[in-house]
Design a protein around this motif. Structure first.
Motif, PDB file in Angstrom:
ATOM      1  N   GLY A   6      -5.268   2.160   2.136  1.00 34.62           N
ATOM      2  CA  GLY A   6      -4.641   1.696   0.905  1.00 34.62           C
ATOM      3  C   GLY A   6      -4.418   0.208   0.820  1.00 34.62           C
ATOM      4  N   THR A   7      -5.029  -0.594   1.710  1.00 31.97           N
ATOM      5  CA  THR A   7      -4.910  -2.066   1.618  1.00 31.97           C
ATOM      6  C   THR A   7      -6.299  -2.652   1.491  1.00 31.97           C
ATOM      7  OG1 THR A   7      -4.948  -2.254   4.021  1.00 31.97           O
ATOM      8  CG2 THR A   7      -2.792  -2.157   2.960  1.00 31.97           C
ATOM      9  N   ASN A   8      -6.568  -3.348   0.396  1.00 32.28           N
ATOM     10  CA  ASN A   8      -7.880  -3.928   0.128  1.00 32.28           C
ATOM     11  C   ASN A   8      -7.782  -5.448   0.031  1.00 32.28           C
ATOM     12  OD1 ASN A   8      -8.995  -1.349  -0.059  1.00 32.28           O
ATOM     13  ND2 ASN A   8      -8.530  -1.213  -2.246  1.00 32.28           N
TER      14      ASN A   8
ATOM     15  N   THR B 128       0.518  -7.671   3.034  1.00 28.31           N
ATOM     16  CA  THR B 128       1.063  -7.282   1.731  1.00 28.31           C
ATOM     17  C   THR B 128       2.553  -7.616   1.685  1.00 28.31           C
ATOM     18  OG1 THR B 128       1.522  -5.036   2.529  1.00 28.31           O
ATOM     19  CG2 THR B 128      -0.619  -5.412   1.461  1.00 28.31           C
ATOM     20  N   LYS B 129       3.096  -7.657   0.499  1.00 23.01           N
ATOM     21  CA  LYS B 129       4.518  -7.951   0.340  1.00 23.01           C
ATOM     22  C   LYS B 129       5.354  -6.781   0.867  1.00 23.01           C
ATOM     23  CE  LYS B 129       4.040 -10.996  -3.661  1.00 23.01           C
ATOM     24  NZ  LYS B 129       4.430 -11.225  -5.086  1.00 23.01           N
ATOM     25  N   GLU B 130       6.397  -7.141   1.589  1.00 22.77           N
ATOM     26  CA  GLU B 130       7.335  -6.153   2.136  1.00 22.77           C
ATOM     27  C   GLU B 130       6.594  -5.041   2.889  1.00 22.77           C
ATOM     28  OE1 GLU B 130       9.738  -4.769  -1.056  1.00 22.77           O
ATOM     29  OE2 GLU B 130      10.619  -6.741  -1.483  1.00 22.77           O
ATOM     30  N   GLU B 131       5.617  -5.440   3.676  1.00 19.66           N
ATOM     31  CA  GLU B 131       4.823  -4.453   4.410  1.00 19.66           C
ATOM     32  C   GLU B 131       5.634  -3.848   5.558  1.00 19.66           C
ATOM     33  OE1 GLU B 131       1.431  -6.487   5.932  1.00 19.66           O
ATOM     34  OE2 GLU B 131       2.579  -7.814   7.233  1.00 19.66           O
ATOM     35  N   ASP B 132       5.325  -2.627   5.885  1.00 22.61           N
ATOM     36  CA  ASP B 132       5.909  -1.918   7.016  1.00 22.61           C
ATOM     37  C   ASP B 132       4.800  -1.749   8.057  1.00 22.61           C
ATOM     38  OD1 ASP B 132       7.047  -0.258   8.865  1.00 22.61           O
ATOM     39  OD2 ASP B 132       7.795   1.226   7.425  1.00 22.61           O
ATOM     40  N   LEU B 133       4.798  -2.606   9.058  1.00 21.63           N
ATOM     41  CA  LEU B 133       3.703  -2.607  10.028  1.00 21.63           C
ATOM     42  C   LEU B 133       3.646  -1.318  10.840  1.00 21.63           C
ATOM     43  CD1 LEU B 133       3.730  -6.313  11.304  1.00 21.63           C
ATOM     44  CD2 LEU B 133       2.238  -5.246   9.601  1.00 21.63           C
TER      45      LEU B 133
END
Length: 282
Positions: A181-183, A106-111
């Motif tokens: 929350g990631t699909n 995802t954009k600007e994801e926080d791993l």
């Protein structure tokens, strides 16, 4: 009368002398033949002796080859043991490393937050200091596969945090990316946790994939502690591959399966729920 008698005697003597000359020629010829036969017999005897020497040398060579094969087997066993010991050391160095599969980018994801959310989804609470490093593992060739999420590498501060997460995930069972929350689709991707493989483990997995294509094995995936797992069918026994010897034995075992059996398994699999060719750790 005397003259005629003398002429006859002279004629007979001449014939006798001629016959004697022919006999001497025959005797000379027989002598040559005897000498030739004797020489031939000596050559045959020499040839037989040389053939015996060749036979002895050949047997000696066969014995040497057997000894070399035994030495090669011993050397292979030693190499296998050394590879196993080296792999154990390398796996010990990666004890706190984990790979997470199935999480879309995802954009600007926080791993770090992603890993924490996965832990919370399986009821595992990770303290802030548990995660040392997180990053996406981009392909070395830079070519991404459309629709396939990029794996996430996680380094924990202690292996106990990782083992706790793995245990809670195993108890939880199936976990979809939609749960955090990631699909990537209607239901989301299946999230999979596994150990980071050593160089030896990656090589063994790659060779197992090759054997999978050559035999009737349907599933091949990395397990825990550097072990590669394989299954011929969805319901068959799980085979463990720890080294090249195990892989060769597995190939030998499954290459003998009949075509009819393979077709039967294929038909049974087609009537069940579809499964990926390369099964991964649950």
């Amino acid at each position: 009368m005397e003259k005629q008698l003398m002429d006859e005697i002279t004629k007979v003597l001449t014939e006798v002398r001629g016959t004697n000359a022919e006999l001497r020629k025959v005797q000379d010829t027989v002598g040559e033949i005897q000498r030739s036969n004797h020489l031939f017999a000596e050559k045959v005897e020499t040839l037989l002796q040389e053939m015996q020497l060749i036979k002895e040398d050949h047997q000696s060579l066969k014995d040497d080859v057997v000894h070399l094969q035994e030495d090669q087997l011993a050397a292979n066993e030693t190499i296998t043991d050394l590879e196993k010991q080296l792999d154990q050391l390398n796996r010990a160095a990666l004890a706190a490393h984990a790979i997470i599969l199935g999480v879309p980018t995802t954009k600007e994801e926080d791993l770090r937050r992603v890993v924490t959310d996965i832990a919370l989804a399986v009821k595992c609470v990770l303290p802030a200091e548990a995660i040392v490093e997180t990053k996406r593992l981009l392909p070395k060739d830079g070519q991404l596969i459309a629709g396939k999420p990029i794996p996430i590498k996680v380094i924990f501060s202690d292996a106990t945090y990782k083992e706790d997460l793995f245990a809670k995930k195993k108890s939880h069972g199936l976990l979809l990316s939609s749960a955090i929350g990631t699909n990537s689709g209607a239901a989301g991707n299946r999230i999979i946790l596994r150990d980071e493989l050593t160089t030896f483990g990656m090589k063994l997995l790659k060779q197992a994939r090759v054997v999978q294509d050559q035999t009737a094995l349907k599933f091949v995936w990395p397990g825990r502690d550097g072990v590669i797992l394989a299954r011929a069918t969805a319901d068959s026994k799980v085979e463990k591959i720890r080294n090249i010897k195990d892989l060769q034995q597995l190939k030998k075992q499954h290459s003998k399966r009949s075509l009819d059996e393979s077709l039967l398994n294929s038909t049974m699999s087609s009537n069940s729920a579809p499964a990926p060719k390369h099964q991964k750790q649950l």
